[in-house]
Design a protein around this motif. Structure first.
Motif, PDB file in Angstrom:
ATOM      1  N   LEU A  47       0.944   9.697  -5.424  1.00  0.00           N
ATOM      2  CA  LEU A  47       1.501  11.022  -4.829  1.00  0.00           C
ATOM      3  C   LEU A  47       2.442  11.507  -6.116  1.00  0.00           C
ATOM      4  O   LEU A  47       2.304  12.617  -6.496  1.00  0.00           O
ATOM      5  CB  LEU A  47       2.097  10.775  -3.784  1.00  0.00           C
ATOM      6  CG  LEU A  47       2.763  12.097  -3.250  1.00  0.00           C
ATOM      7  CD1 LEU A  47       1.637  13.325  -2.667  1.00  0.00           C
ATOM      8  CD2 LEU A  47       3.838  12.285  -2.231  1.00  0.00           C
ATOM      9  N   LYS A  88       0.713  -1.091   0.026  1.00  0.00           N
ATOM     10  CA  LYS A  88      -0.066   0.147  -0.053  1.00  0.00           C
ATOM     11  C   LYS A  88       0.906   1.239  -0.012  1.00  0.00           C
ATOM     12  O   LYS A  88       0.590   2.307  -0.593  1.00  0.00           O
ATOM     13  CB  LYS A  88      -0.826  -0.001   1.256  1.00  0.00           C
ATOM     14  CG  LYS A  88      -2.145  -1.047   1.106  1.00  0.00           C
ATOM     15  CD  LYS A  88      -2.964  -0.958   2.280  1.00  0.00           C
ATOM     16  CE  LYS A  88      -4.316  -1.858   2.058  1.00  0.00           C
ATOM     17  NZ  LYS A  88      -4.667  -2.325   3.354  1.00  0.00           N
ATOM     18  N   THR A  89       2.016   1.184   0.717  1.00  0.00           N
ATOM     19  CA  THR A  89       3.018   2.312   0.613  1.00  0.00           C
ATOM     20  C   THR A  89       3.357   2.620  -0.898  1.00  0.00           C
ATOM     21  O   THR A  89       3.483   3.555  -1.303  1.00  0.00           O
ATOM     22  CB  THR A  89       4.142   2.062   1.485  1.00  0.00           C
ATOM     23  OG1 THR A  89       3.839   1.909   3.098  1.00  0.00           O
ATOM     24  CG2 THR A  89       5.128   3.086   1.618  1.00  0.00           C
ATOM     25  N   ALA A  97       8.336  14.104   0.774  1.00  0.00           N
ATOM     26  CA  ALA A  97       7.183  14.434  -0.414  1.00  0.00           C
ATOM     27  C   ALA A  97       6.078  14.687   0.110  1.00  0.00           C
ATOM     28  O   ALA A  97       5.016  14.352  -0.428  1.00  0.00           O
ATOM     29  CB  ALA A  97       7.395  12.986  -1.399  1.00  0.00           C
ATOM     30  N   GLU A 100       1.965   1.777  -3.531  1.00  0.00           N
ATOM     31  CA  GLU A 100       0.890   2.593  -4.085  1.00  0.00           C
ATOM     32  C   GLU A 100       0.849   3.851  -3.981  1.00  0.00           C
ATOM     33  O   GLU A 100       0.579   4.832  -4.688  1.00  0.00           O
ATOM     34  CB  GLU A 100      -0.508   1.580  -3.923  1.00  0.00           C
ATOM     35  CG  GLU A 100      -0.265   0.336  -4.438  1.00  0.00           C
ATOM     36  CD  GLU A 100      -1.384  -0.616  -3.987  1.00  0.00           C
ATOM     37  OE1 GLU A 100      -1.653  -1.483  -4.556  1.00  0.00           O
ATOM     38  OE2 GLU A 100      -2.460  -0.096  -3.545  1.00  0.00           O
ATOM     39  N   GLY A 101       0.991   4.342  -2.789  1.00  0.00           N
ATOM     40  CA  GLY A 101       0.515   5.622  -2.086  1.00  0.00           C
ATOM     41  C   GLY A 101       1.644   6.649  -2.781  1.00  0.00           C
ATOM     42  O   GLY A 101       1.437   7.579  -3.183  1.00  0.00           O
ATOM     43  N   LEU A 111      -0.034   7.157   3.720  1.00  0.00           N
ATOM     44  CA  LEU A 111       1.143   7.894   4.752  1.00  0.00           C
ATOM     45  C   LEU A 111       1.552   9.132   3.978  1.00  0.00           C
ATOM     46  O   LEU A 111       1.910   9.941   4.901  1.00  0.00           O
ATOM     47  CB  LEU A 111       2.375   6.894   4.105  1.00  0.00           C
ATOM     48  CG  LEU A 111       2.631   5.561   5.105  1.00  0.00           C
ATOM     49  CD1 LEU A 111       3.843   4.890   4.680  1.00  0.00           C
ATOM     50  CD2 LEU A 111       2.756   5.853   6.672  1.00  0.00           C
ATOM     51  N   PHE A 112       1.408   9.347   2.797  1.00  0.00           N
ATOM     52  CA  PHE A 112       1.917  10.551   2.032  1.00  0.00           C
ATOM     53  C   PHE A 112       0.687  11.483   1.878  1.00  0.00           C
ATOM     54  O   PHE A 112       0.835  12.655   1.341  1.00  0.00           O
ATOM     55  CB  PHE A 112       2.551  10.399   1.088  1.00  0.00           C
ATOM     56  CG  PHE A 112       3.651   9.138   0.899  1.00  0.00           C
ATOM     57  CD1 PHE A 112       4.743   9.429   1.477  1.00  0.00           C
ATOM     58  CD2 PHE A 112       3.241   8.073   0.469  1.00  0.00           C
ATOM     59  CE1 PHE A 112       5.590   8.415   1.856  1.00  0.00           C
ATOM     60  CE2 PHE A 112       4.126   6.878   0.787  1.00  0.00           C
ATOM     61  CZ  PHE A 112       5.358   7.214   1.577  1.00  0.00           C
ATOM     62  N   ASN A 146      -1.328   3.296   2.099  1.00  0.00           N
ATOM     63  CA  ASN A 146      -1.365   4.390   0.954  1.00  0.00           C
ATOM     64  C   ASN A 146      -1.776   5.570   1.440  1.00  0.00           C
ATOM     65  O   ASN A 146      -1.810   6.819   0.367  1.00  0.00           O
ATOM     66  CB  ASN A 146      -2.488   3.754   0.055  1.00  0.00           C
ATOM     67  CG  ASN A 146      -3.749   3.322   0.759  1.00  0.00           C
ATOM     68  OD1 ASN A 146      -3.623   3.083   1.842  1.00  0.00           O
ATOM     69  ND2 ASN A 146      -4.871   2.854   0.010  1.00  0.00           N
ATOM     70  N   GLN A 183       1.822  15.010  -8.161  1.00  0.00           N
ATOM     71  CA  GLN A 183       2.702  16.150  -8.172  1.00  0.00           C
ATOM     72  C   GLN A 183       2.971  16.553  -9.570  1.00  0.00           C
ATOM     73  O   GLN A 183       3.070  17.481  -9.788  1.00  0.00           O
ATOM     74  CB  GLN A 183       3.882  15.597  -7.436  1.00  0.00           C
ATOM     75  CG  GLN A 183       3.324  15.440  -5.979  1.00  0.00           C
ATOM     76  CD  GLN A 183       3.117  16.476  -5.010  1.00  0.00           C
ATOM     77  OE1 GLN A 183       2.035  17.219  -5.212  1.00  0.00           O
ATOM     78  NE2 GLN A 183       4.113  17.012  -4.272  1.00  0.00           N
TER      79      GLN A 183
END
Lengths: 342, 342
Positions: free
Chosen positions: A248, A240-241, B136, A243-244, B220-221, B218, A252
């Motif tokens: 992002l 999931k990180t 980020a 994907e996150g 985290l950011f 997902n 951006q």
């Protein structure tokens, strides 16, 4: 092509039949050998079946039920109390040999618990693992397991996951000696918790597994290994990180390239190139994780999958059914486990 | 500005004095109030000090030692046997009040063990945590802890990390009520392992902590919360995974935009805009993690940090020393822990 039948938990996921049924229709048009059991509320499902061509319609059978597994159901509760749920009935169709694979976008814990009880694990395997390919690899896919089916794992379970991952990679990618690694906080032997260290020792003693040691998070996408093993808590958060941060960065970049007329113009001119990179990193293109180690095929879709992402998961179930994955895993497992026990 | 003295483990990291000394020189030129103890092999360090202006040179004192902590030293081994190591001597300078902070790019486990024994933890804190800001983020920074100092944590330790993270955010960012979350495999209350679930219950009973529940990888950011807590195994892998995927995307994009004359030309014209986004995601810009919960300031740099990344870590140590971070954390902790125990 031999006919294949998939059982769909049509109610699972954030959107239910609104996504699952149109995706199933797309799959039926794509694969002429495919049939579906759509399990769920008949009225809700039929809303999306009006004006569908008869050739497609006749390959669908609706199994009506109004019960569903909710996202907040604990696995044990779902197992005991959701006996007529769309998820359970879909798995039962596989157990009874009426479907060659089932697919749900619902509660992962419940799917895991029901699959384990109804389909049983393969000999030598204590717990099924949820496995998927990592997005954005440059070469052959990298398998990551477990992705959240088992939040706590002992070293023996991690070892079994490594064996299953290796066999999966052999079976699907025709990779004769897949490189297997354990995800850890460092590559040195002294690093990590007890489970990872002991699993490493077990793997070192297994001649049929090409175990390459520990791997760190920053090396997940380097293509250095083919199979990466961790417990479900770590795997789920890692996936999931990824994907996150991919989302992002895409966001951006899009934002950065839409400010100012000149930049916007230039960006538009090279958009296809930028889009091709971004698409490669889009987690939706990698939707569908498999519960392996079972005597039947169970595929899990993201709950938030859209139609095209859900279609990806259906295609994964089709591929696994065509290759008879559980049988392939069982055969190779038998030889590996025999070798280890001797 | 009051004078500040930092103790540098000049031998730590993949490159030792070749990176640490030039970065220290840069910092001395940047901050006129700064002094350094450079701890390590005098001959190696002095190689990088020829032709340095006298105003900078006189603010450096070399503490000579030939012993180093290696990357494969187990923490307990380093603690017992590396009594004259550059890492240990640097920490001792903080303990003895000769330096206001120390910095090392060496073995994290050894740094943690030595810091804990030599500097001691704050009242109410069992184990220090390694904390850093996530790369980020679009807005105010998000603190993630623990990043690898503690590979296994009980619920009580996770709870203490949450309290420290919250206080850190209050102290550094002047955020009066930082939102705190526990990293987990789902946001539903039933999700996760025992440690996370019990830590969640402890946090719910703490009126002074603005606990917002579980958060997924997902998210985290997304900037939804200010402080994210997990054990060091998960945190380390999560951070390194983020860095890995950010680097991969940057690489893929660069590759995608250098093929074909027309694309290359257009890409070059909007390169500043693309670079500004990519720089924002570059993990090197976020180098430097702090060991908090100690009665002294200890900053850890990436082992692979280059000169500019190492300078980032020095700047972090300067900021923390200026704000007297341990004292600030101690004061707030006292009030929060009193409130909880009553």
């Amino acid at each position: 092509m031999t006919n294949l039948t998939l059982a769909l938990d049509a109610m699972g996921g954030d959107y239910g039949p609104r996504i699952t049924v149109p995706a199933a229709l797309q799959a039926l048009r794509l694969y002429s050998f495919l049939n579906f059991y759509l399990v769920g509320n008949k009225t809700d499902i039929e809303k999306y079946l009006s004006q569908v061509e008869s050739d497609v319609l006749r390959r669908i059978e609706i199994i009506h039920t109004t019960e569903v597994v909710t996202m907040s159901d604990r696995p044990a509760h779902a197992l005991r109390n959701r006996k007529q749920s769309s998820m359970r009935l879909a798995i039962e169709l596989v157990r009874d040999g009426k479907a060659q694979a089932c697919l749900s976008a619902g509660n992962t814990g419940a799917l895991m618990a029901m699959s384990k009880v109804l389909l049983k694990t393969l000999p030598g395997i204590d717990r099924p693992a949820l496995v998927s390919c990592l997005p954005a690899v440059n070469k052959t896919p990298v398998y990551l397991l477990d992705l959240g089916a088992n939040v706590s794992c002992c070293s023996e379970t991690l070892f079994q996951f490594a064996v299953m991952g290796s066999v999966l990679c052999e079976a699907v990618d025709k990779n004769r000696s897949p490189k297997v690694a354990l995800l850890n906080v460092g590559i040195e032997e002294i690093k990590g918790n007890d489970q990872v260290q002991q699993a490493g020792q077990l793997l070192q003693q297994s001649p049929q597994i090409n175990y390459t040691g520990f791997i760190e998070g920053n090396d997940l996408f380097s293509g250095r290994v083919d199979v990466i093993v961790c417990d479900g808590f770590v795997g789920n958060i890692t996936l999931k990180t990824s994907e996150g941060i991919a989302r992002l960065l895409v966001h951006q970049l899009e934002k950065g390239l839409t400010k100012g007329f000149f930049v916007r113009l230039m960006a538009k001119m090279i958009a296809p190139r930028i889009n091709s990179v971004l698409n490669q990193m889009n987690p939706d293109h990698y939707n569908g994780a498999s519960l392996i180690g079972l005597r039947g095929i169970v595929v899990k879709s993201h709950g938030s999958a859209d139609e095209s992402a859900y279609l990806q998961a259906i295609s994964l179930a089709v591929t696994e059914a065509q290759r008879r994955l559980p049988q392939m895993i069982e055969e190779r497992l038998e030889s590996i486990l025999l070798d280890i026990n001797n």
